[in-house]
Design an enzyme around this catalytic site. Sequence first.
Site, short mmCIF file in Angstrom:
data_model
loop_
_atom_site.label_atom_id
_atom_site.label_comp_id
_atom_site.label_asym_id
_atom_site.label_seq_id
_atom_site.Cartn_x
_atom_site.Cartn_y
_atom_site.Cartn_z
N CYS A 120 0.85 -1.18 0.00
CA CYS A 120 0.00 0.00 0.00
C CYS A 120 0.90 1.24 0.00
O CYS A 120 2.11 1.14 0.13
CB CYS A 120 -0.94 0.00 1.21
SG CYS A 120 -2.36 1.11 1.01
N CYS A 130 -4.11 6.14 0.10
CA CYS A 130 -3.57 4.92 -0.49
C CYS A 130 -3.31 5.02 -1.99
O CYS A 130 -3.23 4.00 -2.68
CB CYS A 130 -4.53 3.75 -0.22
SG CYS A 130 -4.86 3.49 1.55
N LYS A 195 -12.41 -5.11 2.34
CA LYS A 195 -11.85 -4.23 3.36
C LYS A 195 -12.82 -3.09 3.61
O LYS A 195 -12.99 -2.20 2.77
CB LYS A 195 -10.48 -3.69 2.92
CG LYS A 195 -9.79 -2.82 3.97
CD LYS A 195 -8.43 -2.38 3.45
CE LYS A 195 -7.70 -1.51 4.45
NZ LYS A 195 -6.38 -1.06 3.94
N GLU A 233 -16.86 -7.78 -4.65
CA GLU A 233 -15.43 -7.45 -4.52
C GLU A 233 -14.58 -8.73 -4.51
O GLU A 233 -13.56 -8.82 -5.19
CB GLU A 233 -15.19 -6.65 -3.24
CG GLU A 233 -15.66 -5.21 -3.28
CD GLU A 233 -14.64 -4.28 -3.92
OE1 GLU A 233 -13.62 -4.77 -4.44
OE2 GLU A 233 -14.88 -3.06 -3.91
N LYS A 248 -11.50 -7.97 6.20
CA LYS A 248 -10.98 -7.07 7.22
C LYS A 248 -12.01 -5.97 7.48
O LYS A 248 -12.48 -5.34 6.52
CB LYS A 248 -9.67 -6.45 6.74
CG LYS A 248 -9.02 -5.47 7.69
CD LYS A 248 -7.76 -4.87 7.08
CE LYS A 248 -7.12 -3.88 8.06
NZ LYS A 248 -5.91 -3.25 7.52
N SER A 274 -6.55 -4.02 14.69
CA SER A 274 -5.99 -3.35 15.87
C SER A 274 -7.04 -2.99 16.91
O SER A 274 -6.82 -3.15 18.12
CB SER A 274 -5.24 -2.09 15.43
OG SER A 274 -6.11 -1.21 14.73
#
Length: 326
Positions: A120, A130, A195, A233, A248, A274
């Site tokens: 990325c 990005c 994502k 996707e 994610k 995270s």
Amino acid sequence: METNFHRHRRLRKTAGLRAMVRETFLRKEDLIYPIFVVEGEKVKNEVPSMPGVYQLSLDLLNVEMNQVEDLDIPAVIVFGVPGEKDDCGSEAYAENGIVQRAVRQIKDNNPSLTVIADTCLCQFTDHGHCGVIENGEVLNDPSLALLTKTAVSQAKAGADIIAPSNMMDGFVAAIRKGLDEAGYIDVPIMSYAVKFSSAFYGPFRDAAHSSPQFGDRNSYQMDPPNRLEALREANSDVEEGADFLIVKPALSYLDIMREVKDSTGYPVVAYNVSGEYSMIKGAAMNGWINEREIVLEKLTSMKRAGADLIITYFAKDAARWIDEEK
């Protein structure tokens, strides 16, 4: 006494019986450990919002990788924090960029580890987005050229797997073409296929210094309420040449994970992100939960939902706990 109901509890009576009929297993071979590498020497910075997670300079990396290898964790995913940033993220594809040097070092010191390179630009751009910016917008196609250069440079450095996380349209096709033309036809792509634009990413941006300097990422990351779009996707990435599909975040999207697995049949990777890590760490540090039990239950739920692999900051702890349960 006559009964007309099933005695399901018969198979739960003892630990031995429960083990005999257990359907889902969490193994050390399922784990991928994320690492953050930074410029400098003797740098070991704990991420304030992620207790137990550190930014490491390359002179301290071998010790960490030896530990990972000793725990029989098979793979790491490398995120780099460069010393300098610019508007096109040139350090992302520099031959001696921080990720490229880290990949070479790991493959030299721990050749049995599978090294995945996150592909990325956001950590490397001064605007934190990005891709390429023009008039305040992230341009799709010009960004693909830079992402392809990044992937090829990472493969050249020795990365076993390329993991593009940018969510530009066509990124898998562009990177696959670039890798093949550069002679890396056998390097697989672990696509961040699904994502979502998630509030769970906050602590990661502390670790990777990747917060956008303006706006947000809603125009290229997915809208959390959308299920059918996630399947589109994932299927697009399969058609374009992806070898693994990442979902994610993981915990709030277990339903998506199951559908991606069932609809594609491809290896699915859960990214236990995270924010999911920090919530558990914070609650455990306050004595509100049993960290070990919560973590193992959570990771097992991802396996049950269809994940073949799990990227998790808990990988080292989970590996120890799995050993203890044997």
